[in-house]
Design a protein around this motif. Sequence first.
Motif, mmCIF file in Angstrom:
data_model
loop_
_atom_site.group_PDB
_atom_site.id
_atom_site.type_symbol
_atom_site.label_atom_id
_atom_site.label_comp_id
_atom_site.label_asym_id
_atom_site.label_seq_id
_atom_site.Cartn_x
_atom_site.Cartn_y
_atom_site.Cartn_z
ATOM 1 N N THR A 59 46.509 32.653 40.663
ATOM 2 C CA THR A 59 46.010 34.079 40.806
ATOM 3 C C THR A 59 47.258 35.005 40.393
ATOM 4 O O THR A 59 48.366 34.685 41.169
ATOM 5 C CB THR A 59 45.085 34.427 42.064
ATOM 6 N N VAL A 78 43.583 37.890 37.545
ATOM 7 C CA VAL A 78 43.294 36.770 36.841
ATOM 8 C C VAL A 78 43.451 35.568 37.542
ATOM 9 O O VAL A 78 44.367 35.425 38.221
ATOM 10 C CB VAL A 78 43.809 36.976 35.434
ATOM 11 N N SER A 79 42.654 34.444 37.275
ATOM 12 C CA SER A 79 42.669 33.353 37.812
ATOM 13 C C SER A 79 42.572 32.018 36.920
ATOM 14 O O SER A 79 41.626 32.300 35.971
ATOM 15 C CB SER A 79 41.607 32.987 38.980
ATOM 16 N N ASP A 80 42.926 30.866 36.869
ATOM 17 C CA ASP A 80 42.677 29.834 36.200
ATOM 18 C C ASP A 80 41.419 28.969 36.713
ATOM 19 O O ASP A 80 41.263 28.028 36.318
ATOM 20 C CB ASP A 80 43.885 29.124 35.743
ATOM 21 N N LYS A 81 40.862 29.416 37.900
ATOM 22 C CA LYS A 81 39.624 28.950 38.589
ATOM 23 C C LYS A 81 38.326 28.639 37.504
ATOM 24 O O LYS A 81 37.570 27.765 37.827
ATOM 25 C CB LYS A 81 39.515 29.432 39.791
ATOM 26 N N LYS A 83 36.959 29.777 33.135
ATOM 27 C CA LYS A 83 37.421 29.793 31.996
ATOM 28 C C LYS A 83 37.568 31.424 31.778
ATOM 29 O O LYS A 83 38.740 31.557 31.014
ATOM 30 C CB LYS A 83 36.333 29.332 31.124
ATOM 31 N N LYS A 84 36.739 32.046 31.969
ATOM 32 C CA LYS A 84 36.809 33.677 31.483
ATOM 33 C C LYS A 84 38.188 34.344 32.208
ATOM 34 O O LYS A 84 38.972 35.046 31.682
ATOM 35 C CB LYS A 84 35.752 34.595 31.711
ATOM 36 N N GLY A 85 38.437 33.797 33.387
ATOM 37 C CA GLY A 85 39.526 34.234 34.210
ATOM 38 C C GLY A 85 39.882 35.625 34.951
ATOM 39 O O GLY A 85 40.592 35.600 35.937
#
Length: 192
Positions: A59, A78-81, A83-85
């Motif tokens: 994050t 934002v997070s890589d958890k 797709k939209k982030g």
Amino acid sequence: MAKIKQDRELLKIIDDYKTFINAEKRINAPIIVSEPKGNHGTSLYTKKHLHSEFHFGNTFMTCEVRNGDKTDCSFQIVSDKFKKGVVIRYDSGGGTHKNEVPFIPLAKQSVTTPHFHKYDDNGYFLAYKIDLLNNPKQAEHLFDIDFGFPYFCQESVIYTNDEHELPEIQVFREGYLPFEREDKDPLEGINF
């Protein structure tokens, strides 16, 4: 304008998302926004890692000041958890946002700036205002980054490494010194 689409991927982890939104997050301060943004060279940008008591992928908090104008900015986590982030966002520029979804009456779909965006329980990334942003006298000041940033941090539960201390933000172009007030002599207190 197209209707807002439901994020079905996020719906699968909506409980984790809600836990992360409400969890305390830590960031190293001060936040310095001074780098030109790659795709908008006239905008200033920064991206800083966030630490959270609840892990939600990698994050970060980002800040963009468009065209060096401290009244036209956005902050987001934002997070890589997923797709939209984008987990949560604050916009002070760009005008009115339309929440065109089936369960919001047409008369209540338009949300003026400044406003926040986050996902609801149905997986829609909706614009909304906190009570402070509905106060017209107060909202006009929130367009300025110095007033809006603390409200983003409060809404996002972001603190410095100190207990419940909100981070500070500084905006300046690389190669320029950051002065908080133009009426203050930068050489004050220096003996030659």
